[in-house]
Design an enzyme around this catalytic site. Sequence first.
Site, short mmCIF file in Angstrom:
data_model
loop_
_atom_site.label_atom_id
_atom_site.label_comp_id
_atom_site.label_asym_id
_atom_site.label_seq_id
_atom_site.Cartn_x
_atom_site.Cartn_y
_atom_site.Cartn_z
CG HIS A 29 -11.97 0.61 3.76
ND1 HIS A 29 -13.10 0.44 2.99
CD2 HIS A 29 -11.21 1.51 3.10
CE1 HIS A 29 -13.01 1.22 1.91
NE2 HIS A 29 -11.88 1.88 1.96
CG ASP A 47 -10.25 -5.27 4.35
OD1 ASP A 47 -9.49 -5.40 3.38
OD2 ASP A 47 -10.87 -4.22 4.60
CD GLN A 71 -4.35 -0.41 2.17
OE1 GLN A 71 -3.21 -0.45 1.70
NE2 GLN A 71 -5.28 0.38 1.70
CE LYS A 93 -7.17 -0.68 -1.61
NZ LYS A 93 -7.34 0.77 -1.68
CB CYS A 122 -13.23 4.54 3.12
SG CYS A 122 -13.39 5.30 1.51
N1 7TS Z 1 -10.26 -2.41 2.93
C1 7TS Z 1 -9.19 -1.64 3.18
C2 7TS Z 1 -8.38 -1.86 4.40
C3 7TS Z 1 -8.86 -0.63 2.27
O1 7TS Z 1 -7.80 0.13 2.53
C4 7TS Z 1 -9.65 -0.45 1.11
C5 7TS Z 1 -9.39 0.66 0.15
C6 7TS Z 1 -10.72 -1.31 0.90
C7 7TS Z 1 -11.00 -2.27 1.84
C8 7TS Z 1 -11.57 -1.23 -0.31
O2 7TS Z 1 -10.88 -1.65 -1.44
P1 7TS Z 1 -11.53 -1.55 -2.88
O3 7TS Z 1 -10.42 -1.92 -3.79
O4 7TS Z 1 -12.65 -2.51 -2.92
O5 7TS Z 1 -11.99 -0.13 -3.04
N2 7TS Z 1 -8.69 1.74 0.71
C9 7TS Z 1 -8.50 2.95 0.19
C10 7TS Z 1 -7.71 3.90 0.83
O6 7TS Z 1 -7.11 3.74 1.87
N3 7TS Z 1 -7.72 5.02 0.07
O7 7TS Z 1 -8.49 4.82 -0.99
C11 7TS Z 1 -8.98 3.53 -0.94
#
Ligand code: 7TS
Length: 407
Positions: free
Chosen positions: A121, A198, A201, A224, A361
Amino acid sequence: MEVKAIKEQFPILNQEVNGHPLVYLDSSATSQKPASVIEAVNTYYREDNSNVHRGVHTLGTRATDKYEGAREKVRKFINAERTAEVIFTRGTTTAINTIATSYGRNKLKAGDEIVITPMEHHSNIIPWQQAAKATGATLKYIPLQSDGTVTLDDVRETVTKNTKIVAITHVSNVLGTINPIKEIAKIAHQHGAVIVVDGAQGAPHIQVDVAELDCDFYAFSGHKMCGPTGIGVLYGKRELLENMEPVEFGGEMIDFVNLYDSTWKELPWKFEGGTPIIAGAIGLGAAIDFILEVGQDNILEHEQKLADYAMEQLRTIDGITIYGPEKRAGLVTFNLDDVHPHDTATVLDSEGIAVRAGHHCAQPLMKWLDVTATARASFYLYNTNEDIDRLVAGLLKTKEYFGNVFK
Ligand code: 7TS
């Protein structure tokens, strides 16, 4: 717990969208929240709201107890050794940026390597690009197999004695690939590098044991995993965090402030400058209670069954391309020939089905897949096979709507 009983605990799912019962297939972007989480946040604001770690009054004590209680829940949830190793952040993005700034920029020098993968990401790419630019370190990529997995041989090939940081996603938000973190951590450590995971997910779906994985840092987002937005976690091994400088300076994180110099509180508070995300942390604590009640093994198994069923059903549609490996976490990314994924998502929305379309992203991964965008259906503990049947029916409608362009 039966899926139906689980689903009933998510008030938002009980509604119609565009005249159809809502089918929510966008949990990788953000999950829905059970009533218990909404209630926990609500109760905090109705009964306990106060700043933490400051006053001696009763509300302040209650708020502090709840906030620090949530930290202990997180500690247990990921099997960290100490609460000092659990830092509350705004989310995964903030957590990784904190590591890349505090550990990366301060420790890296020209000639050092940061190793990542093309499936990351943007949150696990750009902070490292910036750290590399600021320090003269080199960014290197572990190549992907054609199904979007990495092999340990390729990890061994890429990680060298110059590698100082290996940063990799636990689970790909596009391909559903589950990376072998424990083995990759071992390789990183053999070369004296640290591993940053990371877990955006990962933690929502897979039981995370940071001691077992032996990862140095693990980052994830509350929103999430049934929790509120605006709260996340940076786990780090104490001996690393002890030797890292804070990146935000101000209230809450100091020990003594003199006119020209200051000292920091001990861990974890030195990394939590300013009034912390109190309601968010409490909501995350309630989300952890909820997930543990359902059972983490049950969640992953349920989602993998959904992914298997989805792949089987989607493959019956002519002109569909599915990306990623067979064995995967609970999401399916795909394209319908000649239909832009935004159009697919728009038709699905008119049927009450929420999916995400775009680059997710992960632009370097889109380039690797040789597409500009995809559609993605992502599952969580409240989804059912019927949701997937609705998705398939919606996709057949999409094809019909855009004419018979698939031969
Ligand atoms: N890393 C991964 C693997 C992600 O899927 C996401 C967000 C992030 C980092 C960032 O997370 P945040 O909570 O700091 O924004 N992924 C997604 C997605 O797949 N669709 O919208 C956000």
